[in-house]
Scaffold this active site. Structure first.
Site, PDB file in Angstrom:
ATOM      1  N   ASP A 207      30.662  45.054  33.531  1.00 52.20           N
ATOM      2  CA  ASP A 207      29.353  45.086  34.197  1.00 52.20           C
ATOM      3  C   ASP A 207      28.187  45.309  33.238  1.00 52.20           C
ATOM      4  OD1 ASP A 207      30.747  44.788  36.617  1.00 52.20           O
ATOM      5  OD2 ASP A 207      30.997  46.953  36.806  1.00 52.20           O
TER       6      ASP A 207
ATOM      7  N   LYS B 187      27.155  40.346  31.554  1.00 48.70           N
ATOM      8  CA  LYS B 187      27.693  39.108  30.960  1.00 48.70           C
ATOM      9  C   LYS B 187      27.228  37.876  31.725  1.00 48.70           C
ATOM     10  CE  LYS B 187      31.765  40.807  31.629  1.00 48.70           C
ATOM     11  NZ  LYS B 187      31.443  42.207  31.995  1.00 48.70           N
TER      12      LYS B 187
ATOM     13  N   GLY C 212      32.843  40.499  38.744  1.00 46.95           N
ATOM     14  CA  GLY C 212      31.694  40.220  39.612  1.00 46.95           C
ATOM     15  C   GLY C 212      30.495  40.041  38.708  1.00 46.95           C
ATOM     16  N   HIS C 213      29.984  38.825  38.624  1.00 46.84           N
ATOM     17  CA  HIS C 213      28.903  38.516  37.692  1.00 46.84           C
ATOM     18  C   HIS C 213      27.666  38.087  38.479  1.00 46.84           C
ATOM     19  CE1 HIS C 213      32.001  37.649  34.256  1.00 46.84           C
ATOM     20  NE2 HIS C 213      32.110  38.859  34.771  1.00 46.84           N
TER      21      HIS C 213
ATOM     22  N   GLN D  79      35.278  41.474  32.485  1.00 50.57           N
ATOM     23  CA  GLN D  79      35.629  42.864  32.157  1.00 50.57           C
ATOM     24  C   GLN D  79      34.944  43.317  30.856  1.00 50.57           C
ATOM     25  OE1 GLN D  79      38.676  40.752  33.248  1.00 50.57           O
ATOM     26  NE2 GLN D  79      37.730  41.296  35.156  1.00 50.57           N
TER      27      GLN D  79
HETATM   28  P1  GDP Z   1      28.705  41.534  34.458  1.00 45.20           P
HETATM   29  O1  GDP Z   1      29.918  41.849  35.245  1.00 45.20           O
HETATM   30  O2  GDP Z   1      28.821  41.934  33.029  1.00 45.20           O
HETATM   31  O3  GDP Z   1      28.249  40.109  34.616  1.00 45.20           O
HETATM   32  O4  GDP Z   1      27.543  42.443  35.059  1.00 45.20           O
HETATM   33  P2  GDP Z   1      27.205  42.626  36.621  1.00 45.20           P
HETATM   34  O5  GDP Z   1      26.523  41.383  37.086  1.00 45.20           O
HETATM   35  O6  GDP Z   1      28.383  43.094  37.378  1.00 45.20           O
HETATM   36  O7  GDP Z   1      26.217  43.859  36.562  1.00 45.20           O
HETATM   37  C1  GDP Z   1      25.044  43.809  35.826  1.00 45.20           C
HETATM   38  C2  GDP Z   1      23.854  44.004  36.805  1.00 45.20           C
HETATM   39  O8  GDP Z   1      22.690  44.256  36.046  1.00 45.20           O
HETATM   40  C3  GDP Z   1      23.554  42.773  37.620  1.00 45.20           C
HETATM   41  O9  GDP Z   1      23.084  43.163  38.875  1.00 45.20           O
HETATM   42  C4  GDP Z   1      22.441  42.069  36.826  1.00 45.20           C
HETATM   43  O10 GDP Z   1      21.577  41.309  37.651  1.00 45.20           O
HETATM   44  C5  GDP Z   1      21.707  43.253  36.271  1.00 45.20           C
HETATM   45  N1  GDP Z   1      21.076  43.064  34.942  1.00 45.20           N
HETATM   46  C6  GDP Z   1      21.514  42.356  33.862  1.00 45.20           C
HETATM   47  N2  GDP Z   1      20.684  42.537  32.805  1.00 45.20           N
HETATM   48  C7  GDP Z   1      19.703  43.366  33.225  1.00 45.20           C
HETATM   49  C8  GDP Z   1      18.565  43.945  32.604  1.00 45.20           C
HETATM   50  O11 GDP Z   1      18.286  43.772  31.420  1.00 45.20           O
HETATM   51  N3  GDP Z   1      17.784  44.774  33.362  1.00 45.20           N
HETATM   52  C9  GDP Z   1      18.061  45.029  34.683  1.00 45.20           C
HETATM   53  N4  GDP Z   1      17.249  45.832  35.345  1.00 45.20           N
HETATM   54  N5  GDP Z   1      19.137  44.499  35.298  1.00 45.20           N
HETATM   55  C10 GDP Z   1      19.942  43.690  34.577  1.00 45.20           C
HETATM   56  P1  IMO Z   2      33.238  42.378  35.295  1.00 46.25           P
HETATM   57  O1  IMO Z   2      33.679  41.039  34.769  1.00 46.25           O
HETATM   58  C1  IMO Z   2      34.121  46.580  35.894  1.00 46.25           C
HETATM   59  C2  IMO Z   2      38.354  47.673  36.308  1.00 46.25           C
HETATM   60  C3  IMO Z   2      38.786  48.270  37.639  1.00 46.25           C
HETATM   61  C4  IMO Z   2      39.920  49.165  37.170  1.00 46.25           C
HETATM   62  C5  IMO Z   2      40.577  48.332  36.077  1.00 46.25           C
HETATM   63  C6  IMO Z   2      41.772  47.518  36.537  1.00 46.25           C
HETATM   64  O2  IMO Z   2      32.377  42.308  36.488  1.00 46.25           O
HETATM   65  O3  IMO Z   2      32.677  43.203  34.186  1.00 46.25           O
HETATM   66  P2  IMO Z   2      42.081  45.340  38.000  1.00 46.25           P
HETATM   67  O4  IMO Z   2      41.604  45.006  39.370  1.00 46.25           O
HETATM   68  O5  IMO Z   2      41.613  44.417  36.944  1.00 46.25           O
HETATM   69  O6  IMO Z   2      43.561  45.562  37.945  1.00 46.25           O
HETATM   70  O7  IMO Z   2      41.423  46.773  37.688  1.00 46.25           O
HETATM   71  O8  IMO Z   2      39.570  47.465  35.593  1.00 46.25           O
HETATM   72  N1  IMO Z   2      37.675  46.360  36.373  1.00 46.25           N
HETATM   73  C7  IMO Z   2      36.355  46.188  36.212  1.00 46.25           C
HETATM   74  N2  IMO Z   2      35.361  47.081  36.057  1.00 46.25           N
HETATM   75  N3  IMO Z   2      33.832  45.266  35.852  1.00 46.25           N
HETATM   76  C8  IMO Z   2      34.827  44.355  35.969  1.00 46.25           C
HETATM   77  O9  IMO Z   2      34.612  43.040  35.789  1.00 46.25           O
HETATM   78  C9  IMO Z   2      36.153  44.797  36.195  1.00 46.25           C
HETATM   79  N4  IMO Z   2      37.338  44.170  36.378  1.00 46.25           N
HETATM   80  C10 IMO Z   2      38.259  45.138  36.467  1.00 46.25           C
HETATM   81  O10 IMO Z   2      37.757  48.997  38.250  1.00 46.25           O
HETATM   82  O11 IMO Z   2      39.439  50.337  36.562  1.00 46.25           O
HETATM   83 MG    MG Z   3      30.479  42.829  36.996  1.00 44.56          MG
END
Ligand code: GDP
Ligand code: IMO
Ligand code: MG
Length: 431
Positions: free
Chosen positions: A15, A18, A42-43, A225
């Site tokens: 999170d 990416k 979840g992206h 991840q």
């Molecule tokens: P990922 O799993 O690495 O793709 O990250 P996620 O999408 O799960 O979580 C990142 C969250 O931060 C998302 O809601 C993005 O829209 C948000 N985000 C990404 N970069 C920035 C930033 O520079 N500032 C803010 N405020 N939000 C950001």
């Molecule tokens: P993104 O791509 C954050 C964590 C789970 C748990 C461990 C194992 O959005 O960054 P799993 O379901 O893979 O067997 O869970 O990994 N986990 C993540 N945490 N962002 C993710 O993906 C994750 N994918 C798995 O919470 O601790």
């Molecule tokens: Mg994510």
């Protein structure tokens, strides 16, 4: 984007942003490829006022000129994939997407097994997303997994499913006392139907990618991840079940590239963690709560509140080393605004000793106490002020923010060439 191959990976606990960084670079890519993980990811991608949440489809899908590929290293839940395709079509985006025949399929018994395993593993569980990831990866290694291509071959599918179904049902019923009621025939028919609906997307993506590579096309890999969730190099067993390091891009897409890749580690300006494991720099206090609310740190996949902590440099250094990062993207600097002081964990104290790397031993990591460096914060700027900074470039950033960024670069020995000051594609500075 100059390089033929660019790989975006998470340098912390997932999170990091990416999806945003992948979407930013996808504009110039010919292929955008997911190479590991599944819909545990979840992206979030935000373009203008439109918000897209993707779990299995690459975040490059908004560039319909690029071919998005779900590579062989990904584990695919066909129901989730079909839902995601449907949701994009509803928003008038015709997915330019292909799925590898060799990718493994998440089956209903994997999801049940994930639930049962989490209970069994107790204090050693990772707090999985319950999407069936560990069981589908285990079946792949046992060598009775179902691959996406099998869903188009009724005879082969039946032969494999017979083995996989009886193996999983027996463990669920006899080892875990878990009531699993879906019959063989129901699963067989349902998954053949999924295959039928996905037919147009299923090809030999490995060959397609090789041909593109030979023709000089630009390939962008999207990691899922993060570093500490890598099965080999993360905080095992509190990890996921695939490798997240950049080197897995080759394995998970079938492309043995030998050109130098640009490898971008995405680093959030603090840390968030969903799930269970030791977390030395965790802020289980008001500051953590404030950052969670301001940063909207709730899981995109499960909705769980994310645990929050100060930036942890041993984690990022591990990513520099194991992924071979060429540069990092620092995200969410805007979320730290308004804090009097900002801390950075530079090392751990473990039984009286200063340790500057993540230890391999879980018992050592359980004892790790953070050692911090403290920085002065910056003002609580408005979105408009941040947009002015984006327009003005790196030099217009507040001095304290630049000090923070430049300290990180020095400590991890890797340049921060991408600075993200908001969730939108446009809120990004390239240095
Ligand atoms: P990922 O799993 O690495 O793709 O990250 P996620 O999408 O799960 O979580 C990142 C969250 O931060 C998302 O809601 C993005 O829209 C948000 N985000 C990404 N970069 C920035 C930033 O520079 N500032 C803010 N405020 N939000 C950001
Ligand atoms: P993104 O791509 C954050 C964590 C789970 C748990 C461990 C194992 O959005 O960054 P799993 O379901 O893979 O067997 O869970 O990994 N986990 C993540 N945490 N962002 C993710 O993906 C994750 N994918 C798995 O919470 O601790
Ligand atoms: Mg994510």
């Amino acid at each position: 984007m100059q390089d033929q191959i660019t790989i975006v990976v998470g340098a912390q606990w997932g999170d990091e942003g990416k999806g945003k960084i992948t979407d930013f670079f996808a504009e110039n890519a010919d292929y955008v490829v997911r190479f590991h993980g599944g819909n545990n990811a979840g992206h979030t991608v935000i373009v203008g006022d439109e918000v897209y949440q993707l779990h299995i489809i690459p975040s490059g899908i908004l560039n319909t000129k690029a071919l998005s590929i779900i590579g062989n290293g990904v584990v695919v839940d066909p129901q989730v994939l079909l839902q995601e395709i449907g949701a994009l079509k509803k928003r008038n985006i015709e997915p330019n997407l292909k799925v590898s025949q060799r990718a493994h399929v998440i089956m209903p018994y994997h999801i049940a097994m994930d639930e049962a395993l989490t209970g069994h593993q107790g204090s050693l569980a990772a707090g999985s997303t319950k999407r069936g990831i560990a069981p589908v990866c285990a079946d792949k290694m046992y060598r009775h997994g179902i691959r996406v291509g099998d869903l188009l071959d009724p005879e082969m599918f039946r032969e494999k499913l017979e083995k996989a179904y009886s193996f999983n049902i027996n463990i669920l019923n006899r080892v875990f006392n878990f009531e699993f009621t879906q019959s063989f025939d129901d699963i067989y028919e349902l998954y053949l139907e999924y295959g039928n609906q996905l037919k147009e997307y299923i090809v030999d993506t490995e060959l397609e990618l090789y041909q593109g590579y030979k023709a000089g096309k630009k390939i962008l890999y999207e990691g899922a991840q993060g570093m500490l969730l890598d099965t080999d190099h993360g905080v095992y067993p509190h990890t996921t079940s695939t490798n997240n390091v950049a080197a897995y891009a080759s394995v998970g897409s079938g492309l043995g590239f030998n050109t130098k890749a640009r490898i971008i580690g995405v680093v959030k300006a603090y840390v968030s963690r969903v799930g269970t494991s030791p977390f030395p720099s965790e802020l289980a206090n008001d500051i953590g709560d404030k950052i969670r609310e301001k940063g909207n740190e709730y899981g995109t996949t499960t909705g769980r509140p994310r645990r929050i902590g100060w930036l942890d440099l041993p984690t990022v250094k591990l990513s520099v080393r194991t992924s071979g990062l060429t540069d990092i993207a620092i995200t969410k600097l805007d979320i730290l605004s308004g804090l009097q002081e900002i801390k950075v964990c530079t090392a751990y104290e473990i039984e009286g000793k200063k340790i500057t790397e993540i230890p391999a031993s879980l018992s050592d990591f359980r004892k790790a106490k953070p050692i911090y460096e403290t920085f002065a914060g910056w003002e609580d700027y408005t979105e408009e002020q941040y947009e002015e900074m984006v327009a003005g470039g790196y030099n217009t950033l507040p001095e304290n923010m630049k000090k923070f960024i430049e300290y990180i670069e020095r400590e991890i020995d890797c340049p921060a060439n991408i600075i993200s000051l908001g969730p939108k594609r446009s809120q990004t500075i390239l240095r």
